[in-house]
Design a protein around this motif. Structure first.
Motif, PDB file in Angstrom:
ATOM      1  N   VAL A   4      29.619 -15.049 -23.990  1.00 54.45           N
ATOM      2  CA  VAL A   4      30.741 -15.531 -23.184  1.00 54.45           C
ATOM      3  C   VAL A   4      30.478 -16.916 -22.618  1.00 54.45           C
ATOM      4  O   VAL A   4      29.380 -17.217 -22.146  1.00 54.45           O
ATOM      5  CB  VAL A   4      31.029 -14.544 -22.031  1.00 54.45           C
ATOM      6  N   THR A   5      31.513 -17.760 -22.666  1.00 55.86           N
ATOM      7  CA  THR A   5      31.482 -19.060 -22.014  1.00 55.86           C
ATOM      8  C   THR A   5      32.814 -19.258 -21.298  1.00 55.86           C
ATOM      9  O   THR A   5      33.871 -19.064 -21.889  1.00 55.86           O
ATOM     10  CB  THR A   5      31.296 -20.204 -23.017  1.00 55.86           C
ATOM     11  N   MET A   6      32.739 -19.609 -20.022  1.00 55.30           N
ATOM     12  CA  MET A   6      33.935 -19.934 -19.262  1.00 55.30           C
ATOM     13  C   MET A   6      33.873 -21.387 -18.821  1.00 55.30           C
ATOM     14  O   MET A   6      32.796 -21.917 -18.557  1.00 55.30           O
ATOM     15  CB  MET A   6      34.065 -19.016 -18.043  1.00 55.30           C
ATOM     16  N   SER A  25      39.320 -21.353 -18.814  1.00 57.83           N
ATOM     17  CA  SER A  25      39.299 -20.839 -20.177  1.00 57.83           C
ATOM     18  C   SER A  25      38.153 -19.864 -20.409  1.00 57.83           C
ATOM     19  O   SER A  25      37.172 -19.838 -19.665  1.00 57.83           O
ATOM     20  CB  SER A  25      39.180 -22.003 -21.170  1.00 57.83           C
ATOM     21  N   LEU A  26      38.325 -19.089 -21.479  1.00 53.87           N
ATOM     22  CA  LEU A  26      37.342 -18.081 -21.864  1.00 53.87           C
ATOM     23  C   LEU A  26      37.071 -18.208 -23.355  1.00 53.87           C
ATOM     24  O   LEU A  26      38.001 -18.363 -24.154  1.00 53.87           O
ATOM     25  CB  LEU A  26      37.882 -16.679 -21.573  1.00 53.87           C
ATOM     26  N   LYS A  27      35.806 -18.158 -23.723  1.00 55.69           N
ATOM     27  CA  LYS A  27      35.416 -18.052 -25.132  1.00 55.69           C
ATOM     28  C   LYS A  27      34.461 -16.875 -25.279  1.00 55.69           C
ATOM     29  O   LYS A  27      33.516 -16.742 -24.490  1.00 55.69           O
ATOM     30  CB  LYS A  27      34.749 -19.334 -25.628  1.00 55.69           C
ATOM     31  N   VAL A  28      34.731 -16.043 -26.270  1.00 51.11           N
ATOM     32  CA  VAL A  28      33.841 -14.939 -26.618  1.00 51.11           C
ATOM     33  C   VAL A  28      33.476 -15.105 -28.083  1.00 51.11           C
ATOM     34  O   VAL A  28      34.350 -15.091 -28.956  1.00 51.11           O
ATOM     35  CB  VAL A  28      34.501 -13.570 -26.381  1.00 51.11           C
ATOM     36  N   SER A  29      32.196 -15.286 -28.351  1.00 49.66           N
ATOM     37  CA  SER A  29      31.763 -15.551 -29.715  1.00 49.66           C
ATOM     38  C   SER A  29      31.387 -14.262 -30.439  1.00 49.66           C
ATOM     39  O   SER A  29      31.207 -13.207 -29.837  1.00 49.66           O
ATOM     40  CB  SER A  29      30.567 -16.503 -29.704  1.00 49.66           C
ATOM     41  N   SER A  30      31.284 -14.374 -31.757  1.00 49.13           N
ATOM     42  CA  SER A  30      30.835 -13.263 -32.613  1.00 49.13           C
ATOM     43  C   SER A  30      31.561 -11.967 -32.297  1.00 49.13           C
ATOM     44  O   SER A  30      30.945 -10.918 -32.066  1.00 49.13           O
ATOM     45  CB  SER A  30      29.312 -13.065 -32.456  1.00 49.13           C
TER      46      SER A  30
END
Lengths: 109, 120
Positions: free
Chosen positions: B69-71, B81-86
């Motif tokens: 997770v990266t916010m 914003s939110l990023k969830v990888s894989s």
């Protein structure tokens, strides 16, 4: 971190009271007075009903009340009404983490 | 009246990155008395806290998701914003953004939620 434990379901007839428990640990519910409760109707976003264990936001009926003893918090809905039928979730601060409960479906018989 | 609105793709392929934004209107994301958070709810299941961000960029993540997770926050756009990888099918959920009190940690305003499905 594990979710806080709530009973899966609770029910009551119109006008009766229902109490929902929310059990955590001394690292979350027992360690802070930052327990909140949310009501969620199907397909809708959760709505804040109780914060800081026992405080009601403006507009929330006083039929909703909260309390805490040790590692267990409780939400009581008095004078049940049809519109109270919903899912209810507790939440607790846990030191820059936030835990939610497993959820309780309240049915008005 | 404060409003939050999630936006982003409703379908993401497995192993790719899920990206969502939350636009805040009727109030400033740079308020010193609030955090901003993401919470998700898999279909038919309970709520799960994903993470929290302050307008300065300080973040707190769910330990179980932290590695993926990266916010971020863009104060000029009043967005976070939110990023969830894989991602996998287990990341399929309704994703909510919400405002969180700095001192009492409750979520008092929520977006309507957006369903993100992970599928090929």
């Amino acid at each position: 971190q594990s979710a806080l434990t709530q009973p899966p379901s609770a029910s009551g007839s119109p006008g009766q009271s229902v109490t929902i428990s929310c059990t955590g640990t001394s690292s979350d519910v027992g360690g802070y007075n930052y327990v909140s409760w949310y009501q969620q109707h199907p397909g809708k976003a959760p709505k804040l009903m109780i914060y800081e264990v026992n405080k009601r936001p403006s507009g929330v009926p006083d039929r909703f009340s909260g309390s805490k003893s040790g590692n267990t918090a409780s939400l009581t809905v008095s004078g049940l009404q049809a519109e109270d039928e919903a899912d209810y979730y507790c939440s607790s601060y846990a030191g820059h983490n936030n835990l939610f409960g497993t959820g309780t479906k309240v049915t008005v018989l | 009246q404060l409003q939050l609105q999630e936006s982003g793709p409703g379908l993401v392929k497995p192993s790719e990155t899920l990206s969502l934004s939350c636009t805040v209107s009727g109030g400033s994301i740079s308020s010193s008395t609030y955090y901003w958070g993401w919470i998700r709810q898999p279909p038919g299941k309970g709520l799960e806290w994903i993470g929290t961000i302050y307008y300065t960029g300080t973040t707190y993540y769910n330990p179980s998701l932290k590695s993926r997770v990266t916010m971020s926050v863009d104060t000029s756009k009043n967005q976070f914003s939110l990023k969830v990888s894989s991602v996998t099918a287990a990341d399929t959920a309704v994703y909510y953004c919400a405002r969180q009190g700095l001192y009492n940690y409750d979520y008092d305003y929520w977006g309507q939620g957006t369903l993100v499905t992970v599928s090929s």
